[in-house]
Each structure stands twice: as structure tokens, then as C-alpha cells.
Write a protein that holds these residues in place. Sequence first.
Motif, mmCIF file in Angstrom:
data_model
loop_
_atom_site.group_PDB
_atom_site.id
_atom_site.type_symbol
_atom_site.label_atom_id
_atom_site.label_comp_id
_atom_site.label_asym_id
_atom_site.label_seq_id
_atom_site.Cartn_x
_atom_site.Cartn_y
_atom_site.Cartn_z
ATOM 1 N N GLU A 34 -10.610 16.756 -3.387
ATOM 2 C CA GLU A 34 -9.521 17.380 -4.129
ATOM 3 C C GLU A 34 -8.163 16.932 -3.600
ATOM 4 O O GLU A 34 -8.011 16.625 -2.431
ATOM 5 C CB GLU A 34 -9.637 18.910 -4.119
ATOM 6 C CG GLU A 34 -9.564 19.548 -2.753
ATOM 7 C CD GLU A 34 -10.909 19.694 -2.059
ATOM 8 O OE1 GLU A 34 -11.090 20.715 -1.393
ATOM 9 O OE2 GLU A 34 -11.755 18.812 -2.149
ATOM 10 N N MET A 35 -7.211 16.878 -4.522
ATOM 11 C CA MET A 35 -5.859 16.413 -4.199
ATOM 12 C C MET A 35 -4.834 17.523 -4.409
ATOM 13 O O MET A 35 -3.653 17.262 -4.575
ATOM 14 C CB MET A 35 -5.504 15.208 -5.075
ATOM 15 C CG MET A 35 -6.449 14.035 -4.953
ATOM 16 S SD MET A 35 -6.366 13.219 -3.373
ATOM 17 C CE MET A 35 -4.884 12.280 -3.583
ATOM 18 N N ASP A 36 -5.264 18.768 -4.383
ATOM 19 C CA ASP A 36 -4.384 19.891 -4.687
ATOM 20 C C ASP A 36 -3.377 20.204 -3.581
ATOM 21 O O ASP A 36 -2.496 21.030 -3.753
ATOM 22 C CB ASP A 36 -5.200 21.140 -5.022
ATOM 23 C CG ASP A 36 -6.172 21.523 -3.917
ATOM 24 O OD1 ASP A 36 -6.326 20.774 -2.935
ATOM 25 O OD2 ASP A 36 -6.799 22.589 -4.053
ATOM 26 N N TRP A 37 -3.472 19.528 -2.456
ATOM 27 C CA TRP A 37 -2.533 19.757 -1.369
ATOM 28 C C TRP A 37 -1.202 19.043 -1.599
ATOM 29 O O TRP A 37 -0.208 19.362 -0.967
ATOM 30 C CB TRP A 37 -3.141 19.293 -0.038
ATOM 31 C CG TRP A 37 -3.560 17.850 -0.070
ATOM 32 C CD1 TRP A 37 -4.780 17.363 -0.424
ATOM 33 C CD2 TRP A 37 -2.746 16.719 0.213
ATOM 34 N NE1 TRP A 37 -4.779 15.986 -0.377
ATOM 35 C CE2 TRP A 37 -3.541 15.569 0.018
ATOM 36 C CE3 TRP A 37 -1.421 16.557 0.621
ATOM 37 C CZ2 TRP A 37 -3.060 14.279 0.211
ATOM 38 C CZ3 TRP A 37 -0.946 15.266 0.811
ATOM 39 C CH2 TRP A 37 -1.772 14.148 0.615
ATOM 40 N N MET A 38 -1.178 18.081 -2.519
ATOM 41 C CA MET A 38 0.059 17.343 -2.779
ATOM 42 C C MET A 38 1.005 18.208 -3.600
ATOM 43 O O MET A 38 0.573 18.899 -4.519
ATOM 44 C CB MET A 38 -0.235 16.032 -3.506
ATOM 45 C CG MET A 38 -1.034 15.097 -2.629
ATOM 46 S SD MET A 38 -1.428 13.452 -3.253
ATOM 47 C CE MET A 38 -0.813 13.304 -4.834
ATOM 48 N N LEU A 61 0.846 -1.184 0.000
ATOM 49 C CA LEU A 61 0.000 0.000 0.000
ATOM 50 C C LEU A 61 0.880 1.232 0.000
ATOM 51 O O LEU A 61 1.737 1.397 0.872
ATOM 52 C CB LEU A 61 -0.913 0.006 1.233
ATOM 53 C CG LEU A 61 -1.793 1.234 1.401
ATOM 54 C CD1 LEU A 61 -2.791 1.354 0.248
ATOM 55 C CD2 LEU A 61 -2.515 1.181 2.735
ATOM 56 N N GLN A 62 0.678 2.092 -0.982
ATOM 57 C CA GLN A 62 1.413 3.348 -1.077
ATOM 58 C C GLN A 62 0.368 4.449 -1.171
ATOM 59 O O GLN A 62 -0.453 4.465 -2.085
ATOM 60 C CB GLN A 62 2.328 3.335 -2.295
ATOM 61 C CG GLN A 62 3.247 4.524 -2.423
ATOM 62 C CD GLN A 62 2.674 5.616 -3.291
ATOM 63 O OE1 GLN A 62 1.977 5.382 -4.253
ATOM 64 N NE2 GLN A 62 2.950 6.843 -2.920
ATOM 65 N N VAL A 63 0.354 5.333 -0.181
ATOM 66 C CA VAL A 63 -0.679 6.364 -0.090
ATOM 67 C C VAL A 63 -0.033 7.686 0.318
ATOM 68 O O VAL A 63 0.857 7.706 1.161
ATOM 69 C CB VAL A 63 -1.739 5.984 0.978
ATOM 70 C CG1 VAL A 63 -2.753 7.075 1.173
ATOM 71 C CG2 VAL A 63 -2.425 4.687 0.629
ATOM 72 N N GLN A 64 -0.511 8.767 -0.261
ATOM 73 C CA GLN A 64 -0.108 10.086 0.210
ATOM 74 C C GLN A 64 -1.203 10.587 1.156
ATOM 75 O O GLN A 64 -2.385 10.535 0.812
ATOM 76 C CB GLN A 64 0.029 11.089 -0.942
ATOM 77 C CG GLN A 64 1.265 10.908 -1.780
ATOM 78 C CD GLN A 64 1.087 9.898 -2.888
ATOM 79 O OE1 GLN A 64 -0.005 9.663 -3.372
ATOM 80 N NE2 GLN A 64 2.159 9.267 -3.290
ATOM 81 N N THR A 65 -0.784 11.053 2.335
ATOM 82 C CA THR A 65 -1.733 11.644 3.269
ATOM 83 C C THR A 65 -1.187 12.984 3.727
ATOM 84 O O THR A 65 0.021 13.210 3.723
ATOM 85 C CB THR A 65 -1.967 10.753 4.513
ATOM 86 O OG1 THR A 65 -0.726 10.549 5.177
ATOM 87 C CG2 THR A 65 -2.578 9.425 4.144
ATOM 88 N N SER A 66 -2.099 13.858 4.136
ATOM 89 C CA SER A 66 -1.676 15.150 4.664
ATOM 90 C C SER A 66 -1.154 14.962 6.086
ATOM 91 O O SER A 66 -1.334 13.896 6.692
ATOM 92 C CB SER A 66 -2.864 16.121 4.653
ATOM 93 O OG SER A 66 -3.891 15.638 5.498
ATOM 94 N N ALA A 67 -0.514 15.980 6.636
ATOM 95 C CA ALA A 67 0.050 15.885 7.981
ATOM 96 C C ALA A 67 -1.022 15.578 9.023
ATOM 97 O O ALA A 67 -0.739 14.964 10.044
ATOM 98 C CB ALA A 67 0.775 17.176 8.339
ATOM 99 N N ASP A 68 -2.273 15.976 8.753
ATOM 100 C CA ASP A 68 -3.349 15.696 9.709
ATOM 101 C C ASP A 68 -4.122 14.424 9.365
ATOM 102 O O ASP A 68 -5.173 14.148 9.931
ATOM 103 C CB ASP A 68 -4.288 16.893 9.853
ATOM 104 C CG ASP A 68 -4.906 17.348 8.549
ATOM 105 O OD1 ASP A 68 -4.583 16.777 7.487
ATOM 106 O OD2 ASP A 68 -5.716 18.283 8.583
ATOM 107 N N GLY A 69 -3.594 13.621 8.433
ATOM 108 C CA GLY A 69 -4.138 12.293 8.178
ATOM 109 C C GLY A 69 -5.192 12.183 7.103
ATOM 110 O O GLY A 69 -5.804 11.140 6.949
ATOM 111 N N TYR A 70 -5.429 13.229 6.330
ATOM 112 C CA TYR A 70 -6.439 13.165 5.275
ATOM 113 C C TYR A 70 -5.807 12.799 3.935
ATOM 114 O O TYR A 70 -4.672 13.140 3.656
ATOM 115 C CB TYR A 70 -7.176 14.502 5.144
ATOM 116 C CG TYR A 70 -8.100 14.767 6.297
ATOM 117 C CD1 TYR A 70 -9.391 14.270 6.299
ATOM 118 C CD2 TYR A 70 -7.668 15.502 7.394
ATOM 119 C CE1 TYR A 70 -10.241 14.493 7.364
ATOM 120 C CE2 TYR A 70 -8.511 15.733 8.464
ATOM 121 C CZ TYR A 70 -9.795 15.225 8.446
ATOM 122 O OH TYR A 70 -10.632 15.444 9.498
ATOM 123 N N MET A 71 -6.588 12.113 3.090
ATOM 124 C CA MET A 71 -6.111 11.730 1.760
ATOM 125 C C MET A 71 -6.622 12.682 0.696
ATOM 126 O O MET A 71 -6.138 12.678 -0.422
ATOM 127 C CB MET A 71 -6.539 10.309 1.424
ATOM 128 C CG MET A 71 -5.846 9.281 2.259
ATOM 129 S SD MET A 71 -6.328 7.657 1.695
ATOM 130 C CE MET A 71 -5.687 6.661 2.989
#
Length: 132
Positions: free
Chosen positions: A22-26, A6-16
Motif C-alpha cells: 500500500e502507498m497510503d502513507w504518501m 530515478l525518482q522514488v518516494q520513500t518513507s522516513a524509515d526507508g520503505y517504498m
Amino acid sequence: MRKLKLQVQTSADGYMGGPNGEMDWMTFPWTDDVGAYINNLMASVDTIVLGRNLAEGFIPVWANRTEADGEDQETIDWMNNTPKIVFSNTLTESPGPTPPSPTVTSPKPSPTSRTSPAATSSSTAAPPSPPP
């Protein structure tokens, strides 16, 4: 038996994703160390497993991706040509034109499905000891 990584990007507060998915935080491009880690992780991947929501965005986006979008052609080809399995209760066909066509399957077990052989094994081996 195959491995599932499993490879996932999450924000520092745990949201995907944002409130509307939206995924504009990546941020891209990744730093060299993160890129090397992801490349190493992906080197042995031979199938991409997706849920419906991700597949409906992921597959069409990569099908239309070009080097002008900041990706190298090798990555674009890998993302498009690696076989995909999409788990969905509602899709009946691929959400995009990418060959090879993804396999779409329902995660619900069929009434005739059986328990895995491992679960029905008659082995008498002792369970593993808990970690110290």
C-alpha cells in the motif's frame, strides 16, 4: 548516451510501500518547493521505466485519473502520453489501456546478447582517481 533518472518516494524509515504494497502513507499535494523540484526533474523525461508490480497499478490508475482526483489535466496527460517501458518476466502485453502502449520486455539477457561496447573497449586510459 541517455541518462536514467530515478525518482522514488520513500518513507522516513526507508520503505517504498506498506507490508501489502500500500502507498497510503504518501501525502499530497506536495509543498510548493517539493512540487517545483519534481517538475524540474520531470521536465526532461521522455520515457517512464517501470517494473511489473508498479506498472500494474500505475498505468491503470493514471488512465482513469481525472481533475476531480486532485491532479491537473496537464499532469494527467503527461503521465498517460509519455512512452513507457515495463520490465517483466511474466507480462506479455500492457497492463493498461494507456496509449501509447507500453513496451513490455524481459530483463533477462538473451543467450545471444553481447557485452556492451564500453565494456569491450580497448582503451588504455587510466581509471579515474578516487575522490579525496
